[in-house]
Design a protein around this motif. Structure first.
Motif, PDB file in Angstrom:
ATOM      1  N   GLN A 271      41.591  35.299  36.134  1.00 55.11           N
ATOM      2  CA  GLN A 271      42.629  35.021  35.129  1.00 55.11           C
ATOM      3  C   GLN A 271      43.475  33.883  35.145  1.00 55.11           C
ATOM      4  N   LYS A 272      43.375  33.260  36.349  1.00 55.99           N
ATOM      5  CA  LYS A 272      44.368  32.040  36.770  1.00 55.99           C
ATOM      6  C   LYS A 272      43.314  30.942  37.192  1.00 55.99           C
ATOM      7  N   PRO A 273      43.918  29.725  37.088  1.00 60.29           N
ATOM      8  CA  PRO A 273      43.337  28.399  37.244  1.00 60.29           C
ATOM      9  C   PRO A 273      42.529  28.611  38.762  1.00 60.29           C
ATOM     10  N   LEU A 274      41.437  27.999  39.089  1.00 56.67           N
ATOM     11  CA  LEU A 274      40.882  27.889  40.516  1.00 56.67           C
ATOM     12  C   LEU A 274      41.694  27.347  41.556  1.00 56.67           C
ATOM     13  N   GLY A 275      42.631  26.585  41.278  1.00 53.20           N
ATOM     14  CA  GLY A 275      43.329  26.042  42.207  1.00 53.20           C
ATOM     15  C   GLY A 275      44.368  27.042  42.823  1.00 53.20           C
ATOM     16  N   ARG A 280      37.585  30.643  48.378  1.00 48.51           N
ATOM     17  CA  ARG A 280      36.555  31.534  48.371  1.00 48.51           C
ATOM     18  C   ARG A 280      36.203  32.170  47.046  1.00 48.51           C
ATOM     19  N   GLU A 281      37.261  32.507  46.344  1.00 53.14           N
ATOM     20  CA  GLU A 281      37.212  33.340  45.078  1.00 53.14           C
ATOM     21  C   GLU A 281      36.716  32.192  43.916  1.00 53.14           C
ATOM     22  N   ALA A 282      37.348  30.846  44.192  1.00 48.81           N
ATOM     23  CA  ALA A 282      36.995  29.554  43.334  1.00 48.81           C
ATOM     24  C   ALA A 282      35.534  29.318  43.363  1.00 48.81           C
TER      25      ALA A 282
END
Length: 810
Positions: A271-275, A280-282
């Motif tokens: 739900q948040k931006p990739l940065g 790892r999650e990005a």
């Protein structure tokens, strides 16, 4: 109006109770599911060990989900084309609420932005052989897209390193980027422009991941294939990244999860931006989205992370695939010149040059050409290294890409990880049948799904089913049951019950008689034949009558074997195999009863016994089953058996005439003084007369004046004519074989002569330089001393040669 008011209120309450049921019934029409599963692995140039096993595992899972599955393995070009055509015809008749699933495993090729599947007998030597010897997938995808179906799935497990060595202009590797139509989903085991690694286990990573996610239940098509991509990338350590494009808008799930079932664990969209969520999650998030903007967001957020190098390789392959698709869709010289300007050594550079040659234009762009406007920017210099080969191999050690994160999803079920390979199928084309693993109890089939024709797995989703290997000698419809300890009797399923049905084109081959052209061979190499104990007919006799199984068998006559008795096949007329010829009235033909024996009441009366005391066997009664099957029972003629005639004694041998003496010959010259030896007395041999044997008057029956014509004279005459024709045919065949042998010997002699002539020419060519070279000057001969010449033969008078006192004669 109290009564009217109460009636209105009662009707309203009844409507409120019935209303929730009507939309549910209308929203859940009967859903028919059909599927075709193909696994091609027996390629001569490079066999795929897991293609057939993967197809069998996927087919079994689709059967449990309510699909009417047909499948086959190792199909040649004709069988594959017929099978796909039959499936599209079946989908056209399924109705608007049907779901079609197509799974193809094997070697895939791409040419001119088209995907092709290679049959096992494909011979690809040049680029022009691809559309001629393979099947274009887009033809069948377009056919399914034009049908009014609820959903369409096309899964291509075929993006692998090609085993075909193409001469001249190479082909791009992997599969092209495709676009899914409305209500369709297209998926491949590897991303466009990439190929998957070689499989080492009994099943492929992509097939195992697909089966696992279908068994999870409750997943929409797009979400299901997202999890398949994450599982395959995790299992192969980043060497294989699947791709999918979905435009299915209708609600559809393969299996449902009941109320109260545990929630799906594992990856959830961030739900948040990739940065802000970590590298790892990005990486997992951009891999699940699998879009060029998502990968670019990762490199922008984490440019110095080790995973950024891997993501840039994926971006390079995807950018090149998008650029080539846009160029091929425009299909103009400007678009192909623009592609070559961006990727002069790209995977599709030769495709662009082939199209430019088809347009009859120069390969180099003119100065005033208009550059094609792409939706993606040109590649940066650090991406070119990944797209200079026909296909990108993500686990190539040349690139030294860092490994991805080890875990994206919860661990897969152990029963799938340790699933044993299936036993080999007993018949060609049949898919292997793996051991069935039951789904969790909280996963059920949707209630609107129509049960398939073979509902064994559909009705036993949660039962511990054991599939036993089918014995080689079992018939195709027989079920081999294998008991399982602790399982209910109804949960034990044989291989024949859980086996995937063959497509109609191949099923017709399986039902053809043994030895027929195109028949499916058995796994043990023997053609299907009669069961053990059945009487076998003599082969190579056209028109023979097969014996009817059962107790009704005509016993052979111990005195005289009649033609056709006991089911003995008779030779047919040449040119009419298996078909009795029309014979004139009163004459008997082949495989027919003579008129004298066919009349009613042909049995001899009781007051006229047979001379030998033996009566002919009565004719057997034809059963209704034999007539229904079109098989005529053996025919036993009713003609009375004639006794054997007594052998006539030999006539007296006439004495040989006396041998005439030879004419007088010239006497031999004898040396003087030798005495001639008198020859032995030669007397002519005269045969001695044999005593005449006089038979007993009681032993010799009276000879009839003339032999009465027998009922089988026409049959005997026809057999003689048939034998003569066969001898003539054999003589003709021998003459033809002799002519062929002589022609072959003549060709060999001509070849030998040509070889000798070539060798002579070569030798002459080698001698010419030697002859052209300057020869050494011969030395002047030395003068030889003059010897006195001998005197002539006539020396002097009276002294000639040979006389006493003269020279010897020379």
């Amino acid at each position: 109006m109290p009564p009217l008011r109460h009636l209105v209120l009662a009707l309203a309450a009844l409507a409120s109770l019935v209303a929730p049921l009507l939309p549910a019934a209308a929203a859940a029409p009967a859903e028919r599911r059909i599927a075709l599963v193909i696994g091609n692995g027996a390629y001569p140039g490079g066999a795929l060990a897991t293609a057939a096993n993967d197809a069998g595992l996927v087919a079994q899972t689709l059967q449990a989900a309510g699909f009417d599955v047909v499948g086959a393995r190792d199909l040649d070009e004709d069988s594959l084309r017929r099978t796909l055509r039959d499936f599209t015809d079946k989908a056209a008749a399924a109705g608007p609420d049907a779901v079609a699933f197509l799974y193809l495993s094997g070697y895939g090729l791409q040419l001119a932005n088209e995907a092709y599947l290679a049959p096992v007998d494909a011979r690809i030597e040049t680029a022009s052989d691809v559309p001629l010897r393979t099947l274009r997938i887009s033809d069948y995808v377009a056919r399914l897209a034009a049908l009014p179906l609820k959903a369409r799935f096309v899964v291509l497990d075929a993006a692998r390193a090609s085993p075909f060595h193409v001469k001249g202009e190479p082909l791009a590797g992997g599969l092209p980027l495709m676009e899914a139509g409305t209500g369709s989903l297209i998926a491949t085991n590897a991303a466009p422009g990439t190929v998957g690694p070689a499989e080492t286990g009994p099943y492929g990573a992509y097939a195992l991941a697909l089966v696992e996610m279908i068994r999870e239940g409750g997943l929409a098509p797009a979400a299901l294939f997202e999890r398949v991509r994450l599982r395959v990338a995790e299992t192969t350590r980043g060497a294989e990244v699947p791709w999918s494009a979905s435009r299915i808008e209708a609600p559809f799930v393969f299996l449902e999860r009941e109320a109260g079932a545990p929630s799906l664990a594992g990856f959830a969209p961030p739900q948040k931006p990739l940065g802000e969520i970590g590298a790892r999650e990005a990486y997992a998030a951009c891999l699940a989205r699998d879009t060029l903007p998502a990968y670019e967001d990762f490199t922008a957020a984490y440019p110095r992370d080790p995973l950024a190098k891997r993501v840039r390789a994926i971006i390079a392959a995807r950018r090149e695939a998008l650029t080539w698709r846009a160029s091929a869709m425009a299909d103009t010289p400007d678009s192909y010149w623009s592609y070559l300007a961006r990727y002069p050594r790209g995977p599709h550079a030769w495709d662009a040059r082939r199209r430019l040659s088809a347009f009859a234009v120069a390969l180099a762009p003119p100065p005033d050409y208009r550059a094609f406007a792409y939706d993606v920017p040109p590649p940066p210099p650090d991406e070119i290294v990944y797209v200079e080969r026909p296909a990108l191999v993500l686990d190539d050690p040349v690139y030294a890409l860092p490994p991805p994160p080890a875990v994206f999803l919860p661990p897969p079920p152990v029963v799938l990880v340790e699933l044993a390979p299936p036993p080999p199928p007993p018949v060609a084309y049949l898919l292997p049948v793996p051991a069935y693993v039951p789904v969790p109890t909280y996963v059920v089939a949707p209630p609107a799904v129509v049960a398939p024709p073979n509902p064994v797995l559909f009705h036993n989703l949660h039962a511990p089913v054991a599939v036993a290997p089918e014995p080689h000698g079992a018939s195709p419809g027989a079920a081999a049951l294998a008991p399982v300890a602790g399982a209910a009797a109804g949960a034990v399923i044989g291989a024949a019950a859980a086996r995937v049905a063959l497509p109609p084109a191949l099923a017709r081959r399986a039902e053809s008689p043994p030895g027929a052209p195109g028949q499916i061979p058995r796994h043990d190499g023997l053609p299907p034949g009669p069961p053990p104990g059945a009487a076998a007919l003599r082969p190579s006799l056209p028109g023979q009558i097969p014996p009817v199984a059962g107790p009704r068998q005509a016993a052979p006559n111990p005195v005289q074997a009649l033609p056709g008795a006991g089911g003995t096949p008779l030779p047919a007329i040449a040119g009419r195999p298996g078909r009795p010829a029309a014979t004139p009235a009163g004459r008997a033909g082949l495989n027919q009863i003579p008129p004298a024996a066919a009349r009613a009441g042909a049995t001899p009366p009781a007051d006229r016994p047979s001379p030998s005391g033996i009566q002919a066997a009565p004719p057997p009664q034809e059963t209704a089953a034999g007539l229904a099957q079109g098989v005529r029972p053996p025919v036993t003629p009713l003609r009375q058996v004639q006794p054997l005639r007594q052998v006539q004694p030999l006539r007296q041998v006439q004495p040989l005439r006396e041998v005439q003496p030879l004419r007088s010959a010239q006497p031999l010259r004898m040396p003087p003084g030798a005495q001639p030896t008198p020859p032995p007395a030669m007397r002519p041999r005269i045969a001695q007369p044999q005593p005449r044997m006089t038979p007993s008057p009681m032993a010799q029956p009276p000879r009839p004046a003339a032999r009465a014509p027998q009922a089988d004279d026409p049959l005997r005459r026809m057999r003689v004519e048939q034998a003569m024709r066969q001898q003539a045919q054999q003589a003709q065949a021998q003459a033809q074989a002799r002519q062929r042998g002589e022609a072959q010997q003549m060709m060999q002699r001509q070849q030998q002569q040509m070889q000798d002539a070539m060798r002579r020419q070569q030798a002459q060519a080698m001698r010419q330089p030697q002859m052209a070279a300057p020869r050494p000057q011969p030395m002047a001969p030395r003068p030889m001393p003059q010897m006195p010449r001998p005197a002539p033969h006539g020396a002097g008078p009276g002294h000639g040669c040979g006389h006493p006192g003269g020279p010897p004669c020379r």
